[in-house]
Design an enzyme around this catalytic site. Structure first.
Site, PDB file in Angstrom:
ATOM      1  N   VAL A 470     -67.023  30.743 -57.349  1.00 54.29           N
ATOM      2  CA  VAL A 470     -66.179  31.585 -56.474  1.00 54.29           C
ATOM      3  C   VAL A 470     -65.271  30.701 -55.612  1.00 54.29           C
ATOM      4  CG1 VAL A 470     -67.765  33.538 -56.422  1.00 54.29           C
ATOM      5  CG2 VAL A 470     -68.054  31.689 -54.757  1.00 54.29           C
ATOM      6  N   GLU A 603     -58.916  28.293 -73.219  1.00 56.57           N
ATOM      7  CA  GLU A 603     -57.478  28.017 -73.199  1.00 56.57           C
ATOM      8  C   GLU A 603     -57.069  27.264 -71.942  1.00 56.57           C
ATOM      9  OE1 GLU A 603     -54.339  27.344 -74.583  1.00 56.57           O
ATOM     10  OE2 GLU A 603     -54.638  29.244 -75.643  1.00 56.57           O
ATOM     11  N   VAL A 606     -56.782  23.136 -70.935  1.00 56.03           N
ATOM     12  CA  VAL A 606     -55.576  22.297 -71.051  1.00 56.03           C
ATOM     13  C   VAL A 606     -54.373  23.152 -70.654  1.00 56.03           C
ATOM     14  CG1 VAL A 606     -54.137  20.909 -72.573  1.00 56.03           C
ATOM     15  CG2 VAL A 606     -56.605  21.037 -72.985  1.00 56.03           C
ATOM     16  N   ALA A 608     -53.713  24.835 -67.837  1.00 52.70           N
ATOM     17  CA  ALA A 608     -53.943  26.029 -67.011  1.00 52.70           C
ATOM     18  C   ALA A 608     -53.634  27.299 -67.805  1.00 52.70           C
ATOM     19  CB  ALA A 608     -53.125  25.949 -65.717  1.00 52.70           C
ATOM     20  N   LEU A 610     -50.969  27.863 -69.739  1.00 49.85           N
ATOM     21  CA  LEU A 610     -50.064  27.690 -70.879  1.00 49.85           C
ATOM     22  C   LEU A 610     -50.796  27.949 -72.198  1.00 49.85           C
ATOM     23  CD1 LEU A 610     -48.161  24.432 -69.843  1.00 49.85           C
ATOM     24  CD2 LEU A 610     -47.370  26.799 -69.659  1.00 49.85           C
ATOM     25  N   GLY A 661     -53.692  21.879 -53.314  1.00 50.33           N
ATOM     26  CA  GLY A 661     -54.630  22.442 -54.286  1.00 50.33           C
ATOM     27  C   GLY A 661     -54.452  21.980 -55.704  1.00 50.33           C
ATOM     28  N   LYS A 679     -58.813  16.482 -71.669  1.00 50.62           N
ATOM     29  CA  LYS A 679     -57.837  17.412 -72.233  1.00 50.62           C
ATOM     30  C   LYS A 679     -57.321  16.923 -73.586  1.00 50.62           C
ATOM     31  CE  LYS A 679     -56.236  19.176 -67.745  1.00 50.62           C
ATOM     32  NZ  LYS A 679     -55.113  19.245 -66.784  1.00 50.62           N
ATOM     33  N   GLY A 793     -52.909  24.673 -60.527  1.00 45.74           N
ATOM     34  CA  GLY A 793     -52.874  25.746 -59.543  1.00 45.74           C
ATOM     35  C   GLY A 793     -53.902  26.802 -59.847  1.00 45.74           C
TER      36      GLY A 793
END
Length: 811
Positions: A470, A603, A606, A608, A610, A661, A679, A793
């Site tokens: 969380v 997914e 690698v 985020a 995309l 962040g 990755k 992000g």
């Protein structure tokens, strides 16, 4: 003329009896009605249990008896306001109770309870209730069903004598009063005149016999539910009332546990084509369920699901059975002679085994009977002793349209298989209106839910989510689910049920769905949890259509995936540890997901949000071959090198990355290249090459000694690198070049390194924390495919996880 039957709950309370009166008087304004009533709710069971106390010599029978007297007296005192009527009714009721007391006392004294005596005892339930209702409903005429419902003993059981009963019903109702009141269930033996009954639920049967004999317009069964439900609403909250059923569908559902009406009720009215209307005494305005011969606009293949708990599967097997005529006759004859009912039969085409389903209470007797019947064959070794497996449940899916719909059985078993549910035996008749199968009782709830959901009996498709983590990503994901919940329900008919949430220390669960508005408060108040406890709780819930969502970076949580996939729980993860772990573990996870028919999706490992991994998979699945991958895969490092300038030193850019962040709490994870290596390993594996993290050649830009010691030590020493970085940066700027930390795979060889790229390179203008991947394939050789966008992000990563979840919901 109509026949209205009211069950025990419909005469079990003051409220329900008042409702009964309103319903009956409303109908009687338009036409004559015959009203059949059951005993007050629970009284038949009480009469039987009190009999058992009496025969055992337990003086508590007196207390139980007095409670029955008190309950009936209380109802009379409450609903009968006319003093004279109340006095007359008390006299009738007390006379009946005096008789009942004498019978109980006799049973208590001689310690004997014959079937004849028990039949007499249970008859008092309807005799008492019918007197009360007939007094309360003014203008009604009370009949005694024992005068026209006649039975005879066949195979040791009381069976309706249809011919005699038909004649007597016609004679008894030659002149119909406005309201005729009849006690259901009870009858008399045509030869001895002894009081008998039509079996539990027999009041429905009484009403059906009268309706069919007198050619009623309709038979109304008034009960405490709105009608037949698509499934048991206690198990499936999304179950709903079925508007219409055919006689055959209703019969099938009743035979397999849908206790709405007594199964024999259907046949008498069916042959006369008289509709049955099931309605709710407590909700009379509801349409209820109509049962009739032909259903209009019936587009659904499956109309409902029902089940029977307490199933035992007995297998009769042996090579001597192959090709031998008469084995099954011996099985069923032996069981029938002992009054044991078989409700499911499954036989292998090789004929070497026959499995039969019986109720648990009949299992021991059935095994004994069959072992005795085939003793000679068992002794010779030609057959094996009977094998009985208990703690099972039988489920039936019912619908006349199944016979017009190809692939129903295939879809059924495929759906169950993907949910990790093993079918132990199944049977389907040639009429194709019922497919019955046996499962372990622990899978009953899960089976009912997944079938109800998969065959569009539910208004919504349901996906049950367990979310672990969380923090920034997990918190954003939960918020996205919360805000999208109603939109998905309305426009996609999808319910995303978050049934579990775990932090690093605590966990909360609710199989009906957690309140996402205050989950953090609930977590704080919950008991401590560990990864192992989390695994046990999720598996124990055994919930259908479930997905484990990992928003942590925990190695311990990643080790749980194999167990979840093995139990048919899909896994969606933003955690890179599993997919970049030892190749054999990565392969095992992929193979397990494929074998179990569930999803292992990562997914966001690698790029985020995309679509990099998905694109690579699409290329390979379409026959293309990945030759080379060049990528900037760290949004953190790209942000750092984009921020770096004459006025912003290297140490400051690292601080900014963490503040915004992009970087991990410990930025050394990013600066060490571990994140990029993971990755790259994942992408290389997805491209079809076997690679380990140790195979990746790395050329780093921060000296090794900076990764030693604590995080605080690192921050203190980091500014020492600023001068050297600025010297190199200014030189690059003069050459019109920029730094990019590039991951490369070519022909299965992998490396990561800080590279200087000029203005002509696609990576040169990569802004902020963006990622970029260039794929050179056999089809995209001259002009590589490029995928570019936000690569870091919490919001975009959470959105990518959400997209993976949605891809499972849309399968």
């Amino acid at each position: 003329m109509k026949v209205l039957k009211f069950g025990g709950t419909s005469v079990g309370s003051v409220e329900s009896i008042h409702s009964l009166k309103r319903i009956v008087e409303k109908e009687a304004r338009h036409q004559p009605v015959i009203v059949v009533v059951s005993a007050l709710g629970g009284i038949t069971d009480k009469l039987i249990s009190t009999s058992q106390l009496a025969v055992e010599g337990d003086e508590n029978w007196k207390k139980e008896y007095e409670q029955m007297v008190e309950r009936h007296h209380k109802i009379i005192d409450t609903i009968i306001t006319n003093t004279k009527d109340r006095e007359l009714l008390f006299n009738k009721v007390d006379t009946l109770f005096t008789e009942l007391h004498s019978i109980y006392y006799g049973v208590y004294l001689i310690h004997d309870l014959s079937k004849k005596t028990l039949d007499t005892i249970v008859s008092y339930g309807e005799r008492l209730s019918s007197n009360i209702v007939s007094t309360f409903v003014r203008g009604s005429k009370l009949y005694d069903a024992r005068e026209f419902i006649k039975t005879e003993v066949l195979n040791g059981k009381n069976t309706l004598d249809s011919e005699l009963t038909t004649k007597l019903v016609i004679d008894s109702f030659k002149e119909l009063p406005r309201i005729a009141l009849v006690p259901g269930f009870i009858a008399t033996d045509k030869n001895s005149g002894d009081t008998t009954n039509l079996g539990r639920g027999g009041s429905d049967y009484t009403a059906s016999i009268i309706a069919a004999t007198l050619d009623a317009e309709t038979l109304e069964i008034w009960t405490d539910v709105d009608g037949f439900m698509t499934a048991d609403p206690k198990v499936i909250r999304s179950a709903y009332t079925i508007d219409e059923l055919s006689y055959l569908e209703a019969m099938e559902l009743c035979n397999f546990g849908a206790k709405v009406i007594y199964p024999p009720t259907i046949y008498p009215v069916c042959i006369k084509n008289i509709p049955i209307h099931v309605k709710n005494t407590f909700n009379p305005e509801n349409r209820g369920t109509v049962i009739k011969s032909k259903i209009e606009n019936n587009s659904k293949a499956i109309r409902g699901i029902s089940s029977i708990k307490g199933t035992t599967l007995i297998t009769v097997s042996g090579l001597s059975m192959v090709g031998v005529i008469g084995v099954n006759r011996r099985i069923f004859t032996a069981l029938a002679d002992k009054g044991i009912s078989v409700f499911l039969v499954a036989q292998a085409s090789s004929e070497n085994s026959t499995s039969i389903g019986v109720r648990d209470e009949d299992a021991a007797a059935a095994v004994k009977v069959l072992n005795k019947e085939f003793k000679a064959e068992i002794d010779d070794g030609a057959m094996v002793p009977m094998q009985a497996e208990s703690n099972l449940a039988t489920i039936a899916i019912v619908g006349e349209n199944m016979k017009h719909t190809p692939g129903i059985a295939g879809k059924l078993f495929g759906t169950l298989g993907r949910s990790g549910i093993s079918v132990l035996a199944f049977a389907q008749g040639a009429s194709e209106t019922n497919i019955s199968f046996v499962v372990d009782t622990k899978y009953l709830r899960k089976s009912l839910n997944v079938i109800h959901d998969s065959f569009f009996l539910s208004e919504y498709n349901v996906l049950n989510l367990f979310i672990c983590g969380v923090g920034t990503v997990g918190g954003k994901l939960i918020e996205q689910i919360r805000t999208q919940y109603e939109e998905l329900k309305e426009h996609s008919k999808l319910k995303l049920n978050v049934v579990g949430i775990a932090s690093s220390k605590n966990a909360i669960f609710d199989r009906e769905g957690l309140d996402l508005n205050n989950y953090r408060e609930l977590l704080k108040a919950s008991v401590p949890s560990t990864p192992e406890k989390l695994r046990e709780h999720i598996l124990d819930m055994n919930i259908f259509n479930s997905v484990f969502v990992d928003c942590t970076a925990s190695k311990d949580i990643a080790t749980l995936y194999q167990s979840f996939l093995s139990h048919n729980i899909s896994v969606v993860t933003a955690n890179k540890i599993a997919a970049s772990s030892k190749y054999e573990n990565y392969r095992l996870l992929k193979d397990t997901a494929l074998e179990r028919g569930v999803k292992f999706l990562y997914e966001t490992n690698v790029g985020a949000g995309l679509p990099i991994i998905g694109t690579i998979n699409d290329l390979r699945n379409s026959g293309d071959r990945i030759l080379k991958i060049e990528a900037v895969l760290s949004g953190t490092l790209n942000f750092i090198f984009n921020e770096l300038s004459a006025t912003v030193p290297f140490s400051e850019t690292v601080k900014r990355a963490r503040q915004q962040g992009y970087a991990e709490p410990d930025p050394r994870i990013d600066l060490s290249g571990i994140d990029v290596i993971r990755k790259l390993v994942i992408l290389t594996r997805e491209a079809g090459y076997q690679v380990e993290q140790t195979d990746v050649k790395k050329s780093l830009f921060v000296p090794d000694e900076y990764f030693e010691g604590s995080v605080e030590d690192f921050w203190q020493r980091l500014p020492q690198l600023d001068a050297d970085f600025e010297k190199k940066r200014s030189k690059l700027e003069a050459e019109h070049k920029r730094w990019r930390f590039v991951a490369t795979m070519e022909g299965g060889e992998t490396r990561v390194a800080l590279q200087a790229v000029d203005r002509n390179h696609p990576f040169y203008r990569l802004e902020g924390s963006n990622n970029i991947v260039m794929l050179t394939t056999e089809r995209y050789k001259e002009y590589p495919m490029q995928i570019q966008g936000y690569g870091a992000g919490a919001s975009v990563t959470a959105a990518g996880v959400f997209a993976n979840i949605m891809s499972i919901a849309n399968v």
